[in-house]
Design a protein around this motif. Structure first.
Motif, PDB file in Angstrom:
ATOM      1  N   ILE A  59       0.830  -1.207   0.000  1.00 41.34           N
ATOM      2  CA  ILE A  59       0.000   0.000   0.000  1.00 41.34           C
ATOM      3  C   ILE A  59       0.864   1.257   0.000  1.00 41.34           C
ATOM      4  N   ILE A  60       1.913   1.276   0.816  1.00 45.59           N
ATOM      5  CA  ILE A  60       2.795   2.442   0.868  1.00 45.59           C
ATOM      6  C   ILE A  60       3.404   2.725  -0.502  1.00 45.59           C
ATOM      7  N   MET A  61       3.913   1.675  -1.134  1.00 46.78           N
ATOM      8  CA  MET A  61       4.573   1.863  -2.433  1.00 46.78           C
ATOM      9  C   MET A  61       3.572   2.209  -3.533  1.00 46.78           C
ATOM     10  N   GLU A  62       2.348   1.704  -3.422  1.00 50.57           N
ATOM     11  CA  GLU A  62       1.305   2.099  -4.373  1.00 50.57           C
ATOM     12  C   GLU A  62       0.956   3.578  -4.203  1.00 50.57           C
ATOM     13  N   LEU A  63       0.746   4.006  -2.963  1.00 53.35           N
ATOM     14  CA  LEU A  63       0.376   5.397  -2.710  1.00 53.35           C
ATOM     15  C   LEU A  63       1.490   6.355  -3.126  1.00 53.35           C
ATOM     16  N   LEU A  64       2.732   5.938  -2.920  1.00 58.52           N
ATOM     17  CA  LEU A  64       3.862   6.763  -3.346  1.00 58.52           C
ATOM     18  C   LEU A  64       3.853   6.946  -4.864  1.00 58.52           C
ATOM     19  N   LEU A  65       3.619   5.868  -5.589  1.00 57.61           N
ATOM     20  CA  LEU A  65       3.570   5.949  -7.047  1.00 57.61           C
ATOM     21  C   LEU A  65       2.396   6.808  -7.498  1.00 57.61           C
ATOM     22  N   TYR A  66       1.221   6.614  -6.880  1.00 55.07           N
ATOM     23  CA  TYR A  66       0.047   7.391  -7.276  1.00 55.07           C
ATOM     24  C   TYR A  66       0.268   8.883  -7.024  1.00 55.07           C
ATOM     25  N   GLN A  67       0.930   9.209  -5.920  1.00 53.82           N
ATOM     26  CA  GLN A  67       1.212  10.621  -5.648  1.00 53.82           C
ATOM     27  C   GLN A  67       2.156  11.185  -6.698  1.00 53.82           C
ATOM     28  N   PHE A  68       3.171  10.425  -7.050  1.00 47.48           N
ATOM     29  CA  PHE A  68       4.113  10.866  -8.086  1.00 47.48           C
ATOM     30  C   PHE A  68       3.380  11.118  -9.406  1.00 47.48           C
TER      31      PHE A  68
END
Length: 266
Positions: free
Chosen positions: A243-252
């Protein structure tokens, strides 16, 4: 002659198929005791050659020794009641599982997210370092970032991890996924990287507890997960890491106005 002690040094080297074979063996230990290698291979939908190769890879000289140790281990477990996968009731576990996810998202540091997202703007090469069950979460994360245009280096075994740091350049980002934050090999690799390499930043994702990997990182994000062990194999959930890595990508993608990103609520 304990099965779990024999396989312990070899578990991290298993690939996805071999992990499935190991899980089958653990779940059907008493049945396997009385079957031939041909019968067991058939139950696992693999060839006898593949199963024998697996048996040797987890520390046994052959199938005969493998079944003998299984028998002794089962007797040992029955005598001391050692075999327990989960103490909590399923309903209670589900509640804690959801709490861990919610708490992970709630405490995410927006400022750190922006800093890391800014580092991603130049589309640097990404290095993912992970072991154990985190390694399988990292495979999905690797796929997710690759299809979004990032060049990812994900060394999956010990030898590849040793060589990977030699490829690191000054603009590259290093991600380390380790819940405990105390894995000896990963710590040693980070010491080597910090001593010998130039890089943009080391980003670790660990538990919230103070740990060595967290202290060695330029940016640390943390998540919550119950540490569940079955027969000395850590099976803690990696969902919050993903989830953390998904949210980081989505924010980018959102910050950089990606034309490919669309959101549909159904």
């Amino acid at each position: 002659m304990n099965f779990y002690k024999i396989i312990e040094p070899h578990v991290d080297a298993l690939n996805k198929t071999e992990y499935k074979l190991l899980n089958f063996v653990i779940q059907h230990m008493s049945e396997i005791n009385n079957k031939s290698i041909r019968e067991v291979s058939s139950l696992c939908y693999v060839s006898t050659t593949t199963f024998l190769r697996f048996v040797r890879k987890i520390g046994f000289s052959g199938y005969s020794e493998f079944t003998t140790v299984l028998k002794f281990t089962e007797i040992e477990e029955k005598s001391d009641g050692a075999k327990q996968m989960m103490v909590q009731r399923q309903e209670q576990y589900r509640t804690e599982y959801l709490k861990n996810i919610e708490e992970t998202v709630r405490v995410l540091d927006a400022h750190k997210f922006r800093q890391i997202s800014h580092l991603l703007i130049k589309k640097p090469k990404l290095f993912f370092f992970a072991k154990g069950f985190s390694k399988f979460a990292a495979k999905y994360i690797n796929y997710l970032y690759t299809i979004n245009g990032f060049l990812v280096v994900f060394p999956e075994n010990y030898e590849e991890r040793l060589l990977a740091y030699q490829m690191i350049k000054k603009d590259d980002l290093i991600f380390v996924f380790d819940y405990s934050g105390e894995d000896t090999e990963l710590i040693e690799n980070l010491y080597t990287i910090k001593r010998e390499c130039q890089y943009a930043a080391i980003i670790s994702i660990t538990s919230a507890d103070k740990n060595a990997i967290q202290n060695m990182s330029d940016h640390n994000l943390y998540y919550f997960s119950d540490e569940l062990k079955m027969n000395n194999v850590n099976m803690g959930s990696q969902v919050s890491l993903i989830i953390i890595m998904e949210l980081l990508l989505y924010q980018f993608l959102e910050e950089n106005h990606s034309p490919q990103m669309t959101v549909e609520n159904k």
